[in-house]
Scaffold this motif. Structure first.
Motif, PDB file in Angstrom:
ATOM      1  N   UNK A 271       0.831  -1.211   0.000  1.00  0.00           N
ATOM      2  CA  UNK A 271       0.000   0.000   0.000  1.00  0.00           C
ATOM      3  C   UNK A 271       0.857   1.248   0.000  1.00  0.00           C
ATOM      4  N   UNK A 272       1.878   1.269   0.855  1.00  0.00           N
ATOM      5  CA  UNK A 272       2.746   2.446   0.938  1.00  0.00           C
ATOM      6  C   UNK A 272       3.611   2.600  -0.310  1.00  0.00           C
ATOM      7  N   UNK A 273       4.064   1.478  -0.878  1.00  0.00           N
ATOM      8  CA  UNK A 273       4.871   1.558  -2.095  1.00  0.00           C
ATOM      9  C   UNK A 273       4.043   2.109  -3.251  1.00  0.00           C
ATOM     10  N   UNK A 274       2.826   1.581  -3.418  1.00  0.00           N
ATOM     11  CA  UNK A 274       1.972   2.039  -4.513  1.00  0.00           C
ATOM     12  C   UNK A 274       1.614   3.512  -4.350  1.00  0.00           C
ATOM     13  N   UNK A 275       1.331   3.933  -3.108  1.00  0.00           N
ATOM     14  CA  UNK A 275       0.986   5.335  -2.885  1.00  0.00           C
ATOM     15  C   UNK A 275       2.184   6.243  -3.156  1.00  0.00           C
ATOM     16  N   UNK A 276       3.383   5.800  -2.785  1.00  0.00           N
ATOM     17  CA  UNK A 276       4.591   6.595  -3.029  1.00  0.00           C
ATOM     18  C   UNK A 276       4.870   6.719  -4.521  1.00  0.00           C
ATOM     19  N   UNK A 277       4.743   5.598  -5.243  1.00  0.00           N
ATOM     20  CA  UNK A 277       4.978   5.646  -6.688  1.00  0.00           C
ATOM     21  C   UNK A 277       3.946   6.530  -7.375  1.00  0.00           C
ATOM     22  N   UNK A 278       2.690   6.426  -6.923  1.00  0.00           N
ATOM     23  CA  UNK A 278       1.633   7.255  -7.501  1.00  0.00           C
ATOM     24  C   UNK A 278       1.934   8.735  -7.289  1.00  0.00           C
ATOM     25  N   UNK A 279       2.440   9.099  -6.111  1.00  0.00           N
ATOM     26  CA  UNK A 279       2.781  10.501  -5.842  1.00  0.00           C
ATOM     27  C   UNK A 279       3.885  10.984  -6.774  1.00  0.00           C
ATOM     28  N   UNK A 280       4.866  10.127  -7.037  1.00  0.00           N
ATOM     29  CA  UNK A 280       5.952  10.496  -7.943  1.00  0.00           C
ATOM     30  C   UNK A 280       5.440  10.605  -9.378  1.00  0.00           C
ATOM     31  N   UNK A 281       4.573   9.660  -9.761  1.00  0.00           N
ATOM     32  CA  UNK A 281       4.055   9.653 -11.130  1.00  0.00           C
ATOM     33  C   UNK A 281       3.228  10.892 -11.420  1.00  0.00           C
ATOM     34  N   UNK A 282       2.385  11.298 -10.470  1.00  0.00           N
ATOM     35  CA  UNK A 282       1.560  12.481 -10.714  1.00  0.00           C
ATOM     36  C   UNK A 282       2.420  13.742 -10.791  1.00  0.00           C
ATOM     37  N   UNK A 283       3.537  13.775 -10.054  1.00  0.00           N
ATOM     38  CA  UNK A 283       4.468  14.898 -10.169  1.00  0.00           C
ATOM     39  C   UNK A 283       5.105  14.926 -11.546  1.00  0.00           C
ATOM     40  N   UNK A 284       5.492  13.753 -12.042  1.00  0.00           N
ATOM     41  CA  UNK A 284       6.086  13.672 -13.385  1.00  0.00           C
ATOM     42  C   UNK A 284       5.080  14.094 -14.438  1.00  0.00           C
ATOM     43  N   UNK A 285       3.820  13.690 -14.278  1.00  0.00           N
ATOM     44  CA  UNK A 285       2.793  14.075 -15.239  1.00  0.00           C
ATOM     45  C   UNK A 285       2.611  15.591 -15.262  1.00  0.00           C
ATOM     46  N   UNK A 286       2.653  16.222 -14.115  1.00  0.00           N
ATOM     47  CA  UNK A 286       2.518  17.681 -14.075  1.00  0.00           C
ATOM     48  C   UNK A 286       3.703  18.358 -14.756  1.00  0.00           C
ATOM     49  N   UNK A 287       4.889  17.784 -14.607  1.00  0.00           N
ATOM     50  CA  UNK A 287       6.070  18.349 -15.256  1.00  0.00           C
ATOM     51  C   UNK A 287       5.988  18.192 -16.770  1.00  0.00           C
TER      52      UNK A 287
END
Length: 321
Positions: free
Chosen positions: A11-27
């Motif tokens: 759960x924590x790994x998926x949430x952490x990766x999702x947070x990074x992915x959404x940051x990359x998408x915004x960039x």
């Protein structure tokens, strides 16, 4: 204990990766030239998909049934369904004017983020199924309904994007016509000569721009029709299997429960969409699909907020009580 710890880690790994992915998408929205960022976001989406798959499998093994008994588990499965739709064009390596990932990725990201947030902490704990849910129809009915919701939501968002592009084009045409009417008459001849000199330079650019816009609208309409058609099949199977399950559990195929009523409304809205899409213009059907986007969330999430009816398992009201 081992399964609980593994589920907590995933759960924590998926949430952490999702947070990074959404940051990359915004960039990537701001900087289109950095191709490596887009590739990294795609790899992050794949990694998150496997983490959520492992989370569902772990919870399935630990509970002994498909984890679809409350709102938290259904949100996880909904997010997993978005990832399935997201990965289909990725593995097929289709290059179109419109990228389907622009719809599926944010949907999966925000659903996963809400499911793993602190709002549904009490639902994270594993619990024994109530007698009404202890049936082999649980896997068939709920999985088909959630897959149908995911597909219909993605298709509806594509229709919303189609409407935005279409009405934006109409607004520009209307504004240009107003500027033409308000042009000063004293400079009419000079403007006519200048427009005649520039028309050859601008015609190719405008025609190319209109061509790509029309191609984009056609692709949005086609993808929306395909995905909504698939989701409509899932929704139909889910409603029919739910009716059979209801007859076994409650002795009646249909009880006009709030969840059943809104599921029927959702089915009717998208049946109207398919009929409209076949017989009328894409704009008319897109308006119907946009209305369906709100209806789905009322059916899926809004009824759970009330916590009433025969489908109140795992709702906020039952948890607080």
């Amino acid at each position: 204990m081992i399964f609980s710890t593994l589920e907590h880690i995933l759960t924590h790994i998926s949430f952490s990766i999702v947070s990074i992915v959404i940051t990359i998408h915004l960039i990537t929205l701001l900087v289109d030239e950095i191709v490596g960022l887009y590739d990294s976001s795609e790899k992050g989406m794949i990694a998150t998909f496997f983490c959520i798959t492992g989370l569902l499998v772990t919870r399935w093994i630990y509970l002994g049934h498909l984890p679809l008994s409350n709102l938290y588990e259904s949100l996880i499965f909904l997010s997993w369904s978005f990832f399935i739709i997201h990965l289909v064009p990725y593995f097929k390596k289709q290059k179109n004017l419109f990228n389907l990932n622009a719809i599926t990725a944010p949907s999966a990201i925000f659903t996963q983020g809400f499911a793993t947030s602190g709002l549904l902490t009490e639902m994270h704990q594993s619990a024994i199924l109530v007698p009404a849910l202890q049936s082999h129809w649980l896997m068939m009915h709920v999985s088909m309904m959630v897959l149908g919701y995911a597909a219909l939501l993605c298709g509806s968002l594509l229709s919303v994007a189609l409407l935005v592009i279409t009405f934006r084009k109409l607004i520009r045409i209307f504004s240009k016509s107003n500027n033409f009417v308000n042009d000063p008459l004293s400079f009419g001849e000079i403007q006519y000569v200048s427009e005649r000199n520039n028309v050859l330079q601008t015609t190719s650019f405008l025609s190319s721009r209109n061509y790509y816009r029309s191609q984009l609208i056609q692709q949005l309409d086609l993808w929306s029709y395909r995905i909504i058609g698939l989701g409509f099949i899932f929704l139909t199977i889910g409603i029919l299997s739910g009716a059979v399950w209801a007859n076994e559990a409650w002795g009646s195929y249909w009880n006009w429960d709030p969840k059943e009523t809104w599921a029927f409304i959702t089915w009717t809205i998208f049946a109207i969409y398919l009929h409209t899409r076949t017989n009328f213009k894409s704009v008319n059907s897109a308006i119907v699909a946009s209305m369906g986007f709100l209806i789905i969330w009322i059916c899926y999430f809004g009824v759970n907020l009330l916590g009433i009816g025969l489908h109140s398992y795992g709702s906020f009201t039952s948890i607080s009580n």
